[in-house]
Design an enzyme around this catalytic site. Structure first.
Site, PDB file in Angstrom:
ATOM      1  N   ASP A   1     -15.713  37.504 -29.872  1.00  0.00           N
ATOM      2  CA  ASP A   1     -16.307  36.698 -30.669  1.00  0.00           C
ATOM      3  C   ASP A   1     -17.639  37.472 -31.570  1.00  0.00           C
ATOM      4  OD1 ASP A   1     -17.368  33.656 -31.434  1.00  0.00           O
ATOM      5  OD2 ASP A   1     -19.090  34.318 -30.145  1.00  0.00           O
TER       6      ASP A   1
ATOM      7  N   GLU B   1     -13.267  38.794 -34.548  1.00  0.00           N
ATOM      8  CA  GLU B   1     -13.798  37.905 -35.612  1.00  0.00           C
ATOM      9  C   GLU B   1     -14.909  38.645 -36.459  1.00  0.00           C
ATOM     10  OE1 GLU B   1     -16.014  33.560 -35.673  1.00  0.00           O
ATOM     11  OE2 GLU B   1     -16.468  34.884 -33.995  1.00  0.00           O
TER      12      GLU B   1
END
Length: 552
Positions: free
Chosen positions: A205, A241
């Protein structure tokens, strides 16, 4: 291509499917999705052709940010089951040949995590330096606010100790101090724990937030993590990401064959894709494909139409962003943070099945690893009554009655109307040969049969009509050409295909039929509105999905 070679780098032609355990299937009747329910639906994913499940956070949480505020990295949220249920799910997925990765959310914790409770207990706490503190932080640039509708700063005063702690996201998510070697060691232990329970990797993330502030070489941490994982399991991956321009993003892959993030999401391509859909002209997407750098040999791009967050348009110009807003989200309620849409694709396209099928044909034909968000395979809708990004995180629809749970207690209710379960569900679409589910299942099958699309050298071709995107992929003697008409009109396609001297036909992989391939390589054909073609260059009667056919 040799299967032994492609199996070693399994992620290069994987089909990744992202799901939230909480909204997928309730297995014990308490109204909340859980691992028992997910395990019972594993055959749906197997039939679809999924090769890798990506689990959104399933860890213990106060659930103020849909599970991204974590209080224990070593367990399962009791609402979703137990570690035993997790292991049973992993065993069942492995039995079907499906790998599993999970969200790695370690740039912050919940403010209720024991680490932070100890850190804020005293300035002399042993865990104090696990977080980032300042006596008097600098003023905050509004551009640094990830959630400008909820936060007006990235610093929050801790009244007991009189210092401010950093929170790049919400104030209840204090940032971990990844510059601290103890924190980095603990993150490695978290990875090692879940890998011992069978995970094949992690979706990382907000990678730029994770490594910023580490020191003179922040990327050393990513290389260390990847080296640790390779020691434990050489086939494991990090899916990053990283929403940055291509030149800045490339360093996240690392050096040589790629010693940092294994795959990075192509946010630039995704945003240009939606701009192209809005314009009914693919030239913006074609431009991004031409611009996109080649990743290191053992790395790859991950492609997607939609993910679990807002459909961000932050890398488009203001004018381009508003083109997409006007086409697909003209109401302010459909937009979020002034940078994206909180909608799923079927309502954005007004339910036009032709355009939906075009969109996913483009996805599976693009160079890269396709990533699906749960429900895309049936055309799942949205619930704009929900707050912010939660609008797209609705319960999965299994049957006409919903089928998710006898008494759903998820944060976002099932939508009503044309996207409700009476009209959109797995059961009905399994029986409908023209359904979205059948279309995407076929695309997955053809993609897996065509390793050129994932592995090959690709080239954007001149198609003779600006409404048409044509690109070619070549690998080890095999060639596949994908052609897509983005416009609501018939297009006259003209391709010039060089270096296919021994091939005489183009075999259509999506519908029955072939096209003759003249000796000069010039091919002409009509493409219906929003039409799609995948064409394999082959000798007559060559097997449709066999890239080792005698084609050149």
């Amino acid at each position: 291509m040799r299967l032994t070679y492609t199996a070693d780098l399994w992620w290069k032609n994987a089909v990744v499917y992202c799901l939230d355990v909480e909204t997928y299937k309730d297995g014990n009747g308490d109204g909340i999705g859980d691992f028992r329910g997910l395990t019972q639906q594993i055959d749906h994913l197997d039939r679809l052709g999924v090769t890798c499940i990506w689990l959104m956070p399933f860890f213990p949480t106060p659930n103020r940010d849909d599970g991204y505020d974590i209080t224990d990295f070593y367990s399962v949220d009791p609402r979703l089951g137990t570690l035993g249920d997790f292991v049973e799910f992993m065993r069942t997925a492995r039995d079907r040949g499906i790998r599993v990765i999970a969200d790695l959310v370690v740039n912050h914790t919940s403010d209720e995590h024991p680490w932070f409770k100890e850190a804020r207990s005293s300035r002399d706490s042993a865990k104090r330096d696990w977080y980032i503190w300042k006596d008097d932080p600098d003023p905050v640039d509004p551009k640094d606010l990830v959630f400008p509708d909820k936060e007006d700063s990235i610093w929050e005063l801790d009244e007991k100790t009189g210092q401010y702690y950093l929170h790049s996201f919400y104030r209840f998510q204090p940032d971990l101090n990844v510059a601290n070697p103890e924190v980095r060691d603990e993150i490695a232990r978290v990875l090692g724990f879940w890998m011992e329970l069978g995970l094949s990797g992690f979706r990382v993330d907000a990678v730029p937030f994770l490594i910023e502030g580490i020191g003179p070489d922040p990327h050393e941490f990513l290389a260390d993590l990847r080296a640790f994982m390779n020691r434990r399991d050489g086939t494991s991956i990090l899916l990053g990401e990283v929403n940055l321009p291509y030149p800045d993003l490339m360093e996240y892959f690392g050096d040589g064959n790629g010693d940092q993030v294994t795959m990075c999401f192509d946010f630039i391509g995704m945003q240009r894709f939606h701009l192209s859909m809005a314009r009914q002209n693919p030239q913006a997407l074609a431009e991004s494909l031409r611009e996109r750098p080649a990743p290191p040999d053992d790395s790859h791009w991950a492609t997607f139409v939609r993910n679990h967050d807002e459909l961000t348009l932050d890398k488009l110009t203001e004018a381009e962003k508003h083109e997409v807003f006007d086409a697909f989200g003209p109401d302010k309620d459909m937009q979020v943070y002034d940078r994206g849409l909180r909608r799923r694709l079927p309502p954005m396209l007004g339910g036009d099945q032709r355009r939906l099928k075009l969109a996913y044909s483009v996805l599976f034909s693009l160079p890269g690893t396709p990533v699906l968000f749960y429900g895309e395979e049936i055309g799942l809708g949205e619930n704009l009554e929900a707050e912010g990004r939660m609008a797209v995180r609705i319960p999965m629809q299994w049957s006409r009655s919903g089928g998710f749970s006898p008494d759903p207690k998820t944060a976002v209710p099932t939508p009503e109307g044309e996207y409700g379960p009476r009209h959109v569900n797995v059961d009905d679409q399994r029986r409908d040969p023209d359904s979205m589910l059948k279309w995407i299942t076929m695309l997955v099958e053809r993609y897996r049969e065509s390793p050129e699309l994932a592995w090959g050298r690709y080239e954007v071709l001149d198609a003779g009509d600006e409404a048409v995107l044509a690109h070619r992929a070549d690998a080890e003697g095999g060639t596949v050409i994908a052609v897509h008409n983005f416009a609501d009109r018939e297009a006259e396609v003209e391709l010039v295909l060089r270096d296919l001297d021994h091939c005489e036909v183009l075999t259509d992989l999506l519908v029955d039929g072939t096209l003759d391939l003249p000796s000069d390589g010039r091919v002409k054909f009509a493409l219906e509105p929003y039409g799609t073609r995948w064409l394999r260059a082959a000798v007559p009667d060559a097997p449709l999905g066999n890239s080792s056919a005698k084609s050149h």
